[in-house]
Structures are given as C-alpha cells and as structure tokens.
Design a protein around this motif. Structure first.
Motif, PDB file in Angstrom:
ATOM      1  N   PRO A  30      18.143  50.046  30.988  1.00 44.53           N
ATOM      2  CA  PRO A  30      18.146  51.370  30.348  1.00 44.53           C
ATOM      3  C   PRO A  30      18.221  51.268  28.846  1.00 44.53           C
ATOM      4  CG  PRO A  30      19.618  51.332  32.225  1.00 44.53           C
ATOM      5  CD  PRO A  30      19.150  49.913  32.032  1.00 44.53           C
ATOM      6  N   GLN A  31      17.434  52.078  28.154  1.00 46.05           N
ATOM      7  CA  GLN A  31      17.359  52.051  26.703  1.00 46.05           C
ATOM      8  C   GLN A  31      18.546  52.792  26.081  1.00 46.05           C
ATOM      9  OE1 GLN A  31      14.704  50.473  24.995  1.00 46.05           O
ATOM     10  NE2 GLN A  31      14.478  49.673  27.054  1.00 46.05           N
ATOM     11  N   GLY A 174      23.297  48.906  21.784  1.00 42.72           N
ATOM     12  CA  GLY A 174      21.975  48.299  21.653  1.00 42.72           C
ATOM     13  C   GLY A 174      22.075  46.782  21.650  1.00 42.72           C
ATOM     14  N   ILE A 175      23.045  46.258  20.923  1.00 38.10           N
ATOM     15  CA  ILE A 175      23.280  44.814  20.889  1.00 38.10           C
ATOM     16  C   ILE A 175      23.639  44.307  22.285  1.00 38.10           C
ATOM     17  CG2 ILE A 175      24.906  43.052  20.066  1.00 38.10           C
ATOM     18  CD1 ILE A 175      24.956  44.641  17.385  1.00 38.10           C
ATOM     19  N   ALA A 176      24.438  45.079  23.024  1.00 42.40           N
ATOM     20  CA  ALA A 176      24.813  44.695  24.389  1.00 42.40           C
ATOM     21  C   ALA A 176      23.578  44.586  25.283  1.00 42.40           C
ATOM     22  CB  ALA A 176      25.791  45.713  24.968  1.00 42.40           C
ATOM     23  N   LEU A 177      22.644  45.517  25.140  1.00 42.45           N
ATOM     24  CA  LEU A 177      21.432  45.474  25.953  1.00 42.45           C
ATOM     25  C   LEU A 177      20.602  44.234  25.641  1.00 42.45           C
ATOM     26  CD1 LEU A 177      20.156  49.169  26.049  1.00 42.45           C
ATOM     27  CD2 LEU A 177      21.362  47.883  27.813  1.00 42.45           C
ATOM     28  N   VAL A 178      20.544  43.878  24.366  1.00 43.10           N
ATOM     29  CA  VAL A 178      19.820  42.660  23.994  1.00 43.10           C
ATOM     30  C   VAL A 178      20.464  41.450  24.652  1.00 43.10           C
ATOM     31  CG1 VAL A 178      19.185  41.131  22.090  1.00 43.10           C
ATOM     32  CG2 VAL A 178      19.005  43.610  21.800  1.00 43.10           C
ATOM     33  N   LYS A 179      21.793  41.390  24.630  1.00 47.57           N
ATOM     34  CA  LYS A 179      22.496  40.252  25.217  1.00 47.57           C
ATOM     35  C   LYS A 179      22.329  40.218  26.743  1.00 47.57           C
ATOM     36  CE  LYS A 179      25.787  39.826  21.431  1.00 47.57           C
ATOM     37  NZ  LYS A 179      27.188  40.003  20.964  1.00 47.57           N
ATOM     38  N   ILE A 180      22.256  41.398  27.353  1.00 47.53           N
ATOM     39  CA  ILE A 180      21.989  41.436  28.797  1.00 47.53           C
ATOM     40  C   ILE A 180      20.631  40.833  29.083  1.00 47.53           C
ATOM     41  CG2 ILE A 180      21.540  42.955  30.767  1.00 47.53           C
ATOM     42  CD1 ILE A 180      23.608  44.902  29.562  1.00 47.53           C
ATOM     43  N   LYS A 181      19.653  41.211  28.295  1.00 47.94           N
ATOM     44  CA  LYS A 181      18.294  40.705  28.504  1.00 47.94           C
ATOM     45  C   LYS A 181      18.212  39.202  28.244  1.00 47.94           C
ATOM     46  CE  LYS A 181      13.762  42.824  28.167  1.00 47.94           C
ATOM     47  NZ  LYS A 181      12.928  43.825  27.470  1.00 47.94           N
ATOM     48  N   LYS A 182      19.081  38.716  27.355  1.00 47.97           N
ATOM     49  CA  LYS A 182      19.131  37.279  27.065  1.00 47.97           C
ATOM     50  C   LYS A 182      20.014  36.529  28.073  1.00 47.97           C
ATOM     51  CE  LYS A 182      19.472  35.946  22.761  1.00 47.97           C
ATOM     52  NZ  LYS A 182      19.982  35.831  21.368  1.00 47.97           N
ATOM     53  N   LYS A 183      20.548  37.264  29.046  1.00 52.87           N
ATOM     54  CA  LYS A 183      21.408  36.726  30.099  1.00 52.87           C
ATOM     55  C   LYS A 183      22.743  36.211  29.550  1.00 52.87           C
ATOM     56  CE  LYS A 183      17.456  35.520  32.998  1.00 52.87           C
ATOM     57  NZ  LYS A 183      16.769  34.468  33.787  1.00 52.87           N
ATOM     58  N   GLU A 184      23.172  36.782  28.441  1.00 54.57           N
ATOM     59  CA  GLU A 184      24.476  36.451  27.856  1.00 54.57           C
ATOM     60  C   GLU A 184      25.483  37.510  28.324  1.00 54.57           C
ATOM     61  OE1 GLU A 184      23.629  36.396  23.690  1.00 54.57           O
ATOM     62  OE2 GLU A 184      22.576  34.468  23.782  1.00 54.57           O
ATOM     63  N   TYR A 185      25.772  37.487  29.604  1.00 53.53           N
ATOM     64  CA  TYR A 185      26.516  38.573  30.225  1.00 53.53           C
ATOM     65  C   TYR A 185      27.968  38.674  29.754  1.00 53.53           C
ATOM     66  CZ  TYR A 185      22.449  38.235  33.259  1.00 53.53           C
ATOM     67  OH  TYR A 185      21.167  38.169  33.724  1.00 53.53           O
ATOM     68  N   SER A 186      28.627  37.534  29.538  1.00 55.03           N
ATOM     69  CA  SER A 186      30.020  37.585  29.099  1.00 55.03           C
ATOM     70  C   SER A 186      30.135  38.181  27.697  1.00 55.03           C
ATOM     71  CB  SER A 186      30.634  36.178  29.113  1.00 55.03           C
ATOM     72  OG  SER A 186      29.911  35.303  28.253  1.00 55.03           O
TER      73      SER A 186
END
Length: 226
Positions: A30-31, A174-186
């Motif tokens: 989600p955007q 927005g930064i969190a979404l980028v990290k999710i997409k980068k698989k940096e979940y923690s």
C-alpha cells in the motif's frame, strides 16, 4: 524562466500524447497517504482556476486522461499569470496523474524539471517538501528504492524544520514501505512503531489504517520468510 516554460510545454505535449494510453496504477505494498496539500484557492477565479477545478473533478471520477490534459493547461496558464505557487501545485497534481497511469518517467520529470525548481526559486519550503514526497512515491512505484528512500528522508528533514508533524509521519511511513520492499522487516517495524508513537503524541488519527496495514504486511512477509 524561459527554460521552465519550454519544459512545461514539452511535458504538456507528452501528457496529451500519453493520455491516449491508459495503464493501471502501480500495485504492490500500500502506498503512503498523500499528507501534503498545496492550496490553490483564491477569490478571483481565472481560466487557470477553471482548468484546475475541472481537472480535479475528472481525476476524482476516474477520467485520468482528461485530468492530465486539464492539469497541464492549468499549469501553463498559471505560469503565464506568474502565479507560481499555483503553477507548482498544478504540476504536482499533473505528476500524480502520470503516476496513477504508471507513466513513471513523465511523473518524475514534471517534478524534477519544473515543480521542484519553481518552489526552490520562490523559496517555498512547503512546496519543496511536497515535491520530495511526490518523488518518493514515484521512485517507490518504479522500484527505484535508493532514490525513494533519499527523497522520503529529505521530506522528513524539511517537515521537522517546518514543524509539520503530519508530513514528518508520512515520510517515516514512506521510509518504512521502502524497507519492507527491501525485505528489511526489523528496520521497517521500528519505523512503523515510531510513526505510531508520533501520531499518538500529536493526536493525529489519519494514519491509523496505514500503520495497521504496514504492520500486517510485515507480519505476513516475515511468516513467509520463515
């Protein structure tokens, strides 16, 4: 100014051409909610105002092709009238329609070549902040995650300077979404938690659903990873 005018004419012509081809909008995580609104209201209504209002109506009812053309016309007229704040607002709306149509290059160029330069020239930090937010969304949709992260960070820095809590929380998510997409979940969940705490302390409720959705997405992807 002549370079900006020429750029806008070129972008406007591209918009008309692209309006012939409709693509579905980006679909993935989600955007972010658009948290920045650059006001364009005024007492005297001009032809540019009419174009803008018609464009807004067309976008709301889903006629993106017509909205794209009308936002371009509004921007052109505002620039001619030297109403540069409104000009920038029209450009950002024009860019967002391009984004909805998955015209990532056009969406990017409208902001970089016209909107951001205009806001910088007139000293509008709120306009620059809105431009950074838009570029963050564009690069995220285009899967250019390094660029997206950089622009969301720039948005957050300006938001802090302007003491704009809503825009700052928006940048963190927005930064969190980028990290999710980068698989940096923690790392992503830390940003989501921080955004939630900031929103709670500032008594801001508009991000509740986005925070819930981001947290749910992280949990699902972590379970898949296991």
């Amino acid at each position: 100014m002549n370079k900006i005018c020429l750029t806008l004419v070129c972008l406007f012509l591209v918009s008309i051409s692209n309006a012939q081809n409709v693509n579905s909008g980006p679909q993935d995580i989600p955007q972010p909610i658009s948290a920045i609104n650059i006001s364009v209201s005024n007492v005297e209504e001009t032809s540019a105002d009419e174009f803008f209002e018609d464009a807004d109506r067309n976008e709301r009812r889903g006629d993106l092709n017509e909205a794209l053309i009308l936002f371009g016309k509004a921007a052109f007229e505002y620039n001619n009238d030297k109403k540069f704040s409104r000009y920038g607002a029209s450009l950002l709306r024009m860019s967002n329609v391009h984004l909805l149509l998955s015209h990532y290059t056009e969406a990017e160029q409208v902001v970089l070549n016209a909107a951001l330069k205009t806001y910088s020239r007139i000293g509008s930090k709120s306009g620059q902040m809105a431009s950074y937010n838009q570029l963050g969304k564009i690069y995220f949709a285009a899967n250019k995650l390094t660029q997206s992260l950089w622009f969301y960070t720039q948005q957050g820095m300006l938001a802090q300077q302007l003491k704009n809590n809503i825009s700052y929380i928006d940048s963190v998510l927005g930064i969190a979404l980028v990290k999710i997409k980068k698989k940096e979940y923690s790392l992503a969940i830390k940003d989501v938690n921080r955004a939630e705490l900031l929103a709670k302390n500032a008594k801001i409720t508009q991000f509740a659903q986005q925070i819930k959705s981001s947290r749910s997405t992280i949990a699902e992807k972590q379970n898949i990873k296991k």
